[in-house]
Each structure stands twice: as structure tokens, then as C-alpha cells.
Scaffold this active site. Structure first.
Site, PDB file in Angstrom:
ATOM      1  CG  ASP A 183      -1.986  -0.997   1.243  1.00 51.46           C
ATOM      2  OD1 ASP A 183      -1.990  -1.855   0.341  1.00 51.46           O
ATOM      3  OD2 ASP A 183      -2.836  -0.931   2.146  1.00 51.46           O
TER       4      ASP A 183
ATOM      5  CG  HIS B 130       2.669   0.112   4.214  1.00 51.79           C
ATOM      6  ND1 HIS B 130       2.408  -0.739   5.270  1.00 51.79           N
ATOM      7  CD2 HIS B 130       1.547   0.858   4.038  1.00 51.79           C
ATOM      8  CE1 HIS B 130       1.181  -0.490   5.719  1.00 51.79           C
ATOM      9  NE2 HIS B 130       0.633   0.473   4.994  1.00 51.79           N
TER      10      HIS B 130
HETATM   11 ZN   LIG Z   1      -2.383   3.116   3.365  1.00 47.93          ZN
END
Ligand SMILES: [Zn+2]
Length: 226
Positions: free
Chosen positions: A39, A183
Site C-alpha cells: 500500500d 508497504h
Molecule cells: Zn495506506
């Protein structure tokens, strides 16, 4: 001129049936699959991650922020061209339940447009920032032709910020048909990914995109998964 040339190049790249090829090759009903998801990108470490994934023959799913796609369109194009799946992670990483219908739709639609223009493909999935969502947000996502994709496990890599801890967490969480949230803007995650992929492959996992993991049962607009 330049933009037209870039768009033409991206369309040529994204017309490659990379995603279809993987779906045809990997049947998660028969083999052990795991979906790694990243993400908040694209960011400055994303190109290194793409190289690592390519070396390992692994596919992943990237939930991109519209604002960051505008900052690094060439990286978003690379993600698409290499056969990874792309989802919408809003324009500005807004916590959607706190916003009006119009603002939620704006966050989603602008990002659809940006990703569509840059990669030649409009996402069919979104992931709500901070995992914050509700029935209203899901309905608005449905109006935007988006499925909601959550996760089975979150590594909290942004808080760990330590290669050994991130690796141990991912390996502990890995399970058949799992969806792991990480991430690509966390440098330690990108740094340790070669070791993680090596171990996951040793354990027999096929690393696939979320649509491949769903094996034809979605993603469908307005539905929530995982
Ligand atoms: Zn996020």
C-alpha cells in the site's frame, strides 16, 4: 506530444496479457497461493521491489494513492507492465468514513482517472486507508465500480521498521490463501523482500495477485473481500 508518446507506450505495455497468463498458469484451488499486497505507493523504493519480484517470478498487488501516481507515473506504469495488479488507495490517503459522500466519491474517482490515464487500466479494487470503512463507504465504492479488498494479516511494517522483525512477521503470518498487507514505502520491507520471497518459495507458496487468489469469484463491485 510527450504525454501522448508515454500513453501510447503504456498502452502497448499493458496490452501484454501478463495478468491473464498468470491466471491461466496458477490455479490456487490446486496449489498453495499467497497474495502479497503493498500500500501507499508508488514510492522511491518501488522500482527496487519490482526487480526483486521479477527475479523471484512473484506477482503482487499494489494499492496506489492517486497523488503519488501523479508524482511517479513511470513507476505506476512499470507496476502494470510487469503484470502486477493495481488497486485504488484513494487520492490523499483519506479516512473515508469521516468524509461526505461527495468527498469519498472524489477520492475514489480522481484516483480511478489518474491510474487509468497513466497505466491504461482502471482499477477494479480499492483498499480503504487505515482499514477504515463502513457500509456507506462500501456502497460508494460499488457506485465507482470498485470491490473492497481488506487483508487476512497486517505486518505493521511501518511501525516495526526493522528487517528481521518484518521478515519474521511475514513468515509467521503466511498461510494458504492469505493476503498480507505491507508497504512499499517502508525501505526495510523492500530491503528484506528477497529473503522473504526465498523462504516463501521454499515453503511451496505461489505468490499471486489478489484477482488470481480469488480464482474468478470476484473482485465484484460493491463487495468486500477478506
Ligand atoms: Zn495506506
Amino acid at each position: 506530444m510527450v504525454i501522448q508518446a508515454l500513453l501510447a507506450a503504456s498502452l502497448a505495455l499493458t496490452s501484454m496479457p501478463a495478468q491473464a497468463a498468470q491466471s491461466a498458469a496458477v490455479d490456487c484451488a490446486r496449489v498453495k497461493c499467497l497474495a502479497l499486497t503493498f500500500d501507499d505507493g508508488p514510492g522511491k523504493y518501488t522500482p527496487a521491489l519490482l526487480k526483486t519480484l521479477a527475479k523471484a517470478g512473484a506477482k503482487a498487488t499494489f494499492f496506489l494513492m492517486g497523488k503519488r501516481v501523479e508524482e511517479r507515473p513511470e513507476v505506476a506504469r512499470q507496476i502494470a507492465a510487469r503484470g502486477h495488479a493495481i488497486g485504488n488507495h484513494t487520492y490523499s490517503h483519506a479516512s473515508l468514513p469521516a468524509h461526505s459522500d461527495n468527498d469519498v466519491l472524489d477520492e475514489l474517482k480522481v484516483t480511478q482517472d489518474v491510474i487509468g490515464e497513466v497505466t491504461g487500466r482502471r482499477p477494479v479494487m480499492f483498499r480503504p486507508p487505515y482499514g477504515q470503512t463502513d457500509e456507506r463507504v462500501l456502497g460508494l465504492a460499488g457506485q465507482t465500480e470498485l470491490a473492497q479488498i481488506l487483508w487476512t494479516d497486517t505486518t505493521l511494517d511501518w511501525s516495526l521498521r526493522d528487517t528481521k522483525k518484518i521478515k519474521a512477521t511475514v513468515l509467521k503470518q503466511a498461510k494458504r490463501d492469505g493476503v498480507i498487507l505491507m508497504h512499499d514505502v517502508v525501505p526495510q520491507t523492500v530491503e528484506v523482500m528477497p529473503e522473504i520471497l526465498k523462504e516463501l518459495k521454499k515453503r511451496g507458496y505461489h505468490l499471486v495477485t489478489v484477482p488470481t487468489l480469488l480464482r474468478g469469484n470476484g473482485p465484484a463491485p460493491g463487495q468486500s473481500y477478506f
